[in-house]
Write a protein that holds these residues in place. Structure first.
Motif, PDB file in Angstrom:
ATOM      1  N   LYS A 118       0.794  -1.183  -0.009  1.00  0.00           N
ATOM      2  CA  LYS A 118       0.132  -0.030  -0.097  1.00  0.00           C
ATOM      3  C   LYS A 118       0.972   1.065  -0.024  1.00  0.00           C
ATOM      4  O   LYS A 118       0.393   2.485  -0.222  1.00  0.00           O
ATOM      5  CB  LYS A 118      -1.050  -0.120   1.391  1.00  0.00           C
ATOM      6  CG  LYS A 118      -2.222  -1.066   1.103  1.00  0.00           C
ATOM      7  CD  LYS A 118      -2.959  -1.037   2.261  1.00  0.00           C
ATOM      8  CE  LYS A 118      -3.753  -2.210   2.568  1.00  0.00           C
ATOM      9  NZ  LYS A 118      -4.076  -2.076   4.019  1.00  0.00           N
ATOM     10  N   SER A 119       2.273   0.943   0.333  1.00  0.00           N
ATOM     11  CA  SER A 119       2.811   2.354   0.167  1.00  0.00           C
ATOM     12  C   SER A 119       3.338   2.694  -1.230  1.00  0.00           C
ATOM     13  O   SER A 119       3.449   1.815  -2.059  1.00  0.00           O
ATOM     14  CB  SER A 119       4.156   2.089   1.306  1.00  0.00           C
ATOM     15  OG  SER A 119       3.975   1.829   2.347  1.00  0.00           O
ATOM     16  N   ARG A 120       3.423   4.051  -1.327  1.00  0.00           N
ATOM     17  CA  ARG A 120       3.880   4.506  -2.706  1.00  0.00           C
ATOM     18  C   ARG A 120       5.045   5.436  -2.739  1.00  0.00           C
ATOM     19  O   ARG A 120       5.040   5.986  -1.740  1.00  0.00           O
ATOM     20  CB  ARG A 120       2.526   5.186  -3.192  1.00  0.00           C
ATOM     21  CG  ARG A 120       1.335   4.530  -3.566  1.00  0.00           C
ATOM     22  CD  ARG A 120       1.180   3.788  -4.834  1.00  0.00           C
ATOM     23  NE  ARG A 120       0.136   2.935  -4.920  1.00  0.00           N
ATOM     24  CZ  ARG A 120      -0.020   1.634  -4.523  1.00  0.00           C
ATOM     25  NH1 ARG A 120       0.793   1.277  -3.796  1.00  0.00           N
ATOM     26  NH2 ARG A 120      -1.000   0.849  -4.852  1.00  0.00           N
ATOM     27  N   MET A 121       5.432   5.280  -4.096  1.00  0.00           N
ATOM     28  CA  MET A 121       6.560   6.530  -4.351  1.00  0.00           C
ATOM     29  C   MET A 121       6.126   6.979  -5.647  1.00  0.00           C
ATOM     30  O   MET A 121       5.711   6.286  -6.618  1.00  0.00           O
ATOM     31  CB  MET A 121       8.046   5.836  -4.187  1.00  0.00           C
ATOM     32  CG  MET A 121       8.903   6.898  -4.765  1.00  0.00           C
ATOM     33  SD  MET A 121      10.694   6.122  -4.862  1.00  0.00           S
ATOM     34  CE  MET A 121      10.354   5.391  -6.525  1.00  0.00           C
ATOM     35  N   TYR A 122       6.153   8.334  -5.609  1.00  0.00           N
ATOM     36  CA  TYR A 122       5.738   9.116  -6.863  1.00  0.00           C
ATOM     37  C   TYR A 122       7.007   9.986  -7.234  1.00  0.00           C
ATOM     38  O   TYR A 122       7.788  10.481  -6.678  1.00  0.00           O
ATOM     39  CB  TYR A 122       4.363  10.078  -6.537  1.00  0.00           C
ATOM     40  CG  TYR A 122       3.464   9.431  -6.110  1.00  0.00           C
ATOM     41  CD1 TYR A 122       2.354   8.694  -6.791  1.00  0.00           C
ATOM     42  CD2 TYR A 122       3.183   9.301  -4.733  1.00  0.00           C
ATOM     43  CE1 TYR A 122       1.164   8.371  -6.419  1.00  0.00           C
ATOM     44  CE2 TYR A 122       2.170   8.754  -3.963  1.00  0.00           C
ATOM     45  CZ  TYR A 122       1.262   8.065  -5.038  1.00  0.00           C
ATOM     46  OH  TYR A 122      -0.095   7.342  -4.438  1.00  0.00           O
ATOM     47  N   SER A 123       7.184  10.244  -8.523  1.00  0.00           N
ATOM     48  CA  SER A 123       8.127  11.301  -9.078  1.00  0.00           C
ATOM     49  C   SER A 123       7.187  11.958 -10.296  1.00  0.00           C
ATOM     50  O   SER A 123       6.620  11.607 -10.937  1.00  0.00           O
ATOM     51  CB  SER A 123       9.320  10.649  -9.548  1.00  0.00           C
ATOM     52  OG  SER A 123       9.066   9.652 -10.443  1.00  0.00           O
ATOM     53  N   GLY A 124       7.730  13.303 -10.391  1.00  0.00           N
ATOM     54  CA  GLY A 124       7.254  14.071 -11.340  1.00  0.00           C
ATOM     55  C   GLY A 124       7.875  15.222 -11.426  1.00  0.00           C
ATOM     56  O   GLY A 124       8.866  15.492 -10.820  1.00  0.00           O
ATOM     57  N   SER A 125       7.468  16.212 -12.342  1.00  0.00           N
ATOM     58  CA  SER A 125       8.251  17.528 -12.503  1.00  0.00           C
ATOM     59  C   SER A 125       7.404  18.500 -11.733  1.00  0.00           C
ATOM     60  O   SER A 125       6.303  18.625 -11.607  1.00  0.00           O
ATOM     61  CB  SER A 125       8.299  17.964 -14.046  1.00  0.00           C
ATOM     62  OG  SER A 125       6.975  18.017 -14.584  1.00  0.00           O
ATOM     63  N   PHE A 126       7.972  19.713 -11.231  1.00  0.00           N
ATOM     64  CA  PHE A 126       7.433  20.752 -10.533  1.00  0.00           C
ATOM     65  C   PHE A 126       7.961  22.081 -11.250  1.00  0.00           C
ATOM     66  O   PHE A 126       8.889  21.809 -12.158  1.00  0.00           O
ATOM     67  CB  PHE A 126       7.329  20.830  -9.028  1.00  0.00           C
ATOM     68  CG  PHE A 126       8.573  21.252  -8.379  1.00  0.00           C
ATOM     69  CD1 PHE A 126       9.828  20.427  -8.404  1.00  0.00           C
ATOM     70  CD2 PHE A 126       8.863  22.409  -7.977  1.00  0.00           C
ATOM     71  CE1 PHE A 126      10.982  20.981  -8.103  1.00  0.00           C
ATOM     72  CE2 PHE A 126       9.953  22.631  -7.259  1.00  0.00           C
ATOM     73  CZ  PHE A 126      10.878  22.151  -7.197  1.00  0.00           C
ATOM     74  N   ARG A 127       7.562  23.282 -10.938  1.00  0.00           N
ATOM     75  CA  ARG A 127       7.909  24.312 -11.290  1.00  0.00           C
ATOM     76  C   ARG A 127       9.266  24.914 -11.382  1.00  0.00           C
ATOM     77  O   ARG A 127       9.725  25.527 -12.226  1.00  0.00           O
ATOM     78  CB  ARG A 127       6.922  25.557 -11.042  1.00  0.00           C
ATOM     79  CG  ARG A 127       7.087  25.877  -9.595  1.00  0.00           C
ATOM     80  CD  ARG A 127       5.959  26.728  -9.234  1.00  0.00           C
ATOM     81  NE  ARG A 127       5.732  27.020  -7.754  1.00  0.00           N
ATOM     82  CZ  ARG A 127       5.041  26.332  -6.862  1.00  0.00           C
ATOM     83  NH1 ARG A 127       4.422  25.389  -7.236  1.00  0.00           N
ATOM     84  NH2 ARG A 127       5.101  26.621  -5.735  1.00  0.00           N
ATOM     85  N   ASN A 128      10.266  24.280 -10.590  1.00  0.00           N
ATOM     86  CA  ASN A 128      11.402  24.501 -10.491  1.00  0.00           C
ATOM     87  C   ASN A 128      12.600  23.161 -10.753  1.00  0.00           C
ATOM     88  O   ASN A 128      13.442  23.194 -10.168  1.00  0.00           O
ATOM     89  CB  ASN A 128      11.728  25.269  -9.391  1.00  0.00           C
ATOM     90  CG  ASN A 128      13.274  26.067  -9.552  1.00  0.00           C
ATOM     91  OD1 ASN A 128      13.555  26.464 -10.611  1.00  0.00           O
ATOM     92  ND2 ASN A 128      14.072  26.307  -8.512  1.00  0.00           N
ATOM     93  N   GLY A 129      11.808  22.138 -11.158  1.00  0.00           N
ATOM     94  CA  GLY A 129      12.628  20.880 -11.376  1.00  0.00           C
ATOM     95  C   GLY A 129      11.766  19.776 -11.230  1.00  0.00           C
ATOM     96  O   GLY A 129      10.763  19.643 -11.690  1.00  0.00           O
ATOM     97  N   MET A 130      12.409  18.781 -10.657  1.00  0.00           N
ATOM     98  CA  MET A 130      11.826  17.387 -10.443  1.00  0.00           C
ATOM     99  C   MET A 130      11.553  17.373  -8.893  1.00  0.00           C
ATOM    100  O   MET A 130      12.145  17.494  -8.105  1.00  0.00           O
ATOM    101  CB  MET A 130      12.650  16.343 -10.687  1.00  0.00           C
ATOM    102  CG  MET A 130      13.043  16.216 -12.391  1.00  0.00           C
ATOM    103  SD  MET A 130      11.761  15.889 -13.501  1.00  0.00           S
ATOM    104  CE  MET A 130      11.520  14.333 -12.986  1.00  0.00           C
ATOM    105  N   MET A 131      10.288  16.270  -8.737  1.00  0.00           N
ATOM    106  CA  MET A 131      10.291  16.068  -7.213  1.00  0.00           C
ATOM    107  C   MET A 131       9.784  14.573  -7.091  1.00  0.00           C
ATOM    108  O   MET A 131       9.232  13.904  -8.043  1.00  0.00           O
ATOM    109  CB  MET A 131       8.851  17.011  -6.960  1.00  0.00           C
ATOM    110  CG  MET A 131       8.453  16.449  -5.516  1.00  0.00           C
ATOM    111  SD  MET A 131       7.322  17.576  -4.660  1.00  0.00           S
ATOM    112  CE  MET A 131       7.464  16.726  -3.132  1.00  0.00           C
TER     113      MET A 131
END
Lengths: 290, 297
Positions: A118-131
């Motif tokens: 049930k635990s998750r990890m997410y990644s994506g882009s935000f306005r000043n880079g990656m998160m």
């Protein structure tokens, strides 16, 4: 370069400071390592993200059709997780540590181990880079492992995009997830507040960083709540040879910015606190040595 | 009865609420114990002058491998689910990595050649104090550089018993240390702040507690610093709001110096008196459907 923001005591302003740093300069990778209470995504709304599940620790489950209630498992469990209730072997999910001992010694093979996904990890882009951020499922253990996974993903994102800096928002406390966050990083920023609790917790987390982490600097947030206490903390930093990175005033605009989904440096660039935060960040990433 | 004071987000005022509630209940002559379960950052004792009654070390058993008796079968290493036994048979290397060991005992059972004995390793301590009015404070304190506070927390909860009113000051978050603490509570009070971060962590705490079949009540601290998001959420979810405490620099200052606001600010004393009434009324009969009879603004 990896920079970790931690605090010992919770609620001193780690995430607000991290948000300000993340928007104060060049594009970077932000990693929210407070997997127990991840909040930065509320400010950065990462887009085009990918999610991955994280497989947590084991939990023992009894198959009552096979169990003969011999009690061997109960006598060997060192986590007080197994009890006999009304003629049935019961395993407390909250106490089970996932060691597998009971399932290995059960003569009837009646104990199965299950893993939570049930635990998750997410990644994506935000306005000043990656998160990158992790969210631990309630009651899960091994948060240190999820932190490691978040850090690995952040390194991968930095490698792929050529961004030089990874900024990590750490969890409170001094346990496993904190150790996972600071191990091997280049710079550690401890955000504290001018209270007795702030000082006590700072001392404890400082000891952890000496064993596991890199170069340490301290920020006294809301210093004007109690300036005498802020002086005391500053004296303590000097005595231990830890750099004081700066004192930040209490400013309600930090909360106002949070409500608007922004960092204080973005929303109030001319505020004193924003200028101080930008200065601290620039010093941190240029030489770091004071 | 055990009352847990908890929060998802750190620094919302758990310790502030727990220590002041404890103070008011003790001054009334209630039989009350405060258990500081935030073993990674225990701060409750900063607020009291109290005499140490006893201190007990919390240990777990870690294996010691006698290489002369080892037959290099590798069973101990395979049985260890924490990768705490490093094993290279060809190089005749076998080492226990104590920091990774959870003390489950599987390896010593697994060893067929009697090569494994055990030794205690200290994880932290549980200390009991007696305050000037004879109430107890039980502190869980994890040793620095240990990984998990769970065993120390469990030992402190056991030590604090369940006679009279026991206030458990919980660790932040919703993972194992939090669960261990609230699991034993009859009643959970969540302290939050009215900000997006506060709300996000509050939701996670409420969902976790509901999975455990527990219905919490909420105190909003620094009620005037943020927006109405938390109040709206509580209304929607039908969660009782016990109190709203406004931000006050004088309160923050007293707290920062390790003092109790219930000793110094009449309005705060009366707020905590009402909170104590509410808890005393429910004492012994508190079920899952407790609703507040008052609201302080």
């Amino acid at each position: 370069m990896e920079v970790a923001v931690i605090s010992g005591k919770g609620g001193t302003g780690k995430s607000s400071v991290t948000a300000a740093f993340a928007t104060a300069g060049d594009r970077l990778v932000v990693a929210d390592c407070d997997v127990d209470a991840a909040n930065l995504y509320l400010i950065f709304n990462p887009e085009h993200g990918t999610g991955q599940s994280y497989i947590g620790g084991h939990k023992a489950v009894v198959d009552h059709a096979l169990c003969t209630v011999c009690g061997i498992c109960e006598s060997y469990c060192r986590f007080d997780a197994i009890t006999e209730q009304e003629g049935k072997i019961m395993i407390s999910e909250t106490s089970c540590d996932g060691c597998l001992f009971c399932s290995r010694i059960c003569p009837m093979n009646a104990i199965k181990m299950v893993r939570s996904d049930k635990s998750r990890m997410y990644s994506g882009s935000f306005r000043n880079g990656m998160m990158v951020y992790g969210r631990l499922a309630p009651g899960e253990e091994n948060s240190g492992k999820l932190v490691s996974m978040v850090r690995d993903e952040a390194k991968k994102a930095a490698g792929e995009t050529g961004m030089k800096i990874i900024l990590m928002d750490g969890p409170p406390g001094i346990g496993c997830p904190v150790i996972s966050t600071v191990t091997g990083v280049d710079r550690i920023v401890i955000v504290t507040e001018p209270t007795m609790s702030g000082l006590e917790d700072l001392k404890r987390v400082f000891e952890v960083t000496r064993k596991f982490g890199g170069e340490v600097g301290v920020i006294i947030n809301k210093y004007d709540l109690n300036e005498a206490m802020a002086d005391r903390i500053e004296g303590w930093c000097a005595a231990l040879g830890s750099a004081l990175l700066g004192r930040l005033p209490y400013d309600r605009r930090v909360t106002e910015a949070m409500i608007a989904g922004k960092s204080v440096t973005e929303m109030f660039p001319d505020a004193e606190i924003s200028k101080l935060l930008k200065d601290i960040w620039n010093k941190l990433i240029t030489n770091g040595k004071e | 009865m055990r009352i847990a004071v908890a929060s998802g987000k750190g620094g919302t005022g758990k310790t502030f609420v727990a220590t002041n509630l404890f103070n008011v209940l003790s001054r009334r002559g209630e039989r009350v114990t405060l258990a500081d379960c935030d073993a990674e950052a225990p701060d409750d004792m900063l607020f009291f002058s109290a005499e140490k009654v006893r201190e007990t070390e919390v240990t777990h058993q870690v294996p010691v491998i006698n290489k002369d008796a080892c037959t290099w079968c590798g069973r101990c290493s395979r049985w260890c689910n924490y990768n705490a036994i490093f094993y290279l048979p060809n190089a005749k290397v076998i080492e226990v990595i104590e920091n990774l060991c959870h003390g489950c005992g599987a390896c010593s059972f697994a060893c067929n050649s009697g090569a494994i004995t055990e030794k205690p390793v200290v994880l932290g301590a549980v200390t009991t104090f007696s305050t000037d009015v004879g109430s107890r404070v039980v502190e869980a304190r994890m040793k620095v550089n240990e990984m998990s506070p769970v065993r120390v927390i469990k030992a402190a909860i056991k030590e604090s018993g369940d006679e009279g009113i026991v206030i458990l000051d919980a660790p932040p978050g919703t993972s194992c240390p939090f669960i261990q603490t609230v699991d034993k509570a009859d009643y959970v009070v969540l302290v939050t702040e009215p900000t997006p971060f506060g709300l996000s962590d509050l939701k996670q705490s409420v969902e976790t507690l509901r999975e455990m079949k527990k219905e919490p009540a909420v105190i909003i601290n620094r009620a005037d610093i943020g927006d109405g998001c938390v109040a709206e959420y509580l209304e929607k979810e039908n969660i009782p709001l016990l109190a709203e405490i406004r931000y006050d620099p004088a309160v923050a200052r007293i707290y920062s110096e390790g003092r109790l606001v219930t000793q110094e600010i009449p309005a705060m004393a009366s707020l905590f008196e009402k909170l104590a009434d509410h808890i005393s009324e429910g004492y012994g009969t508190v079920g899952q459907n407790i609703r507040p009879t008052w609201k302080w603004r």
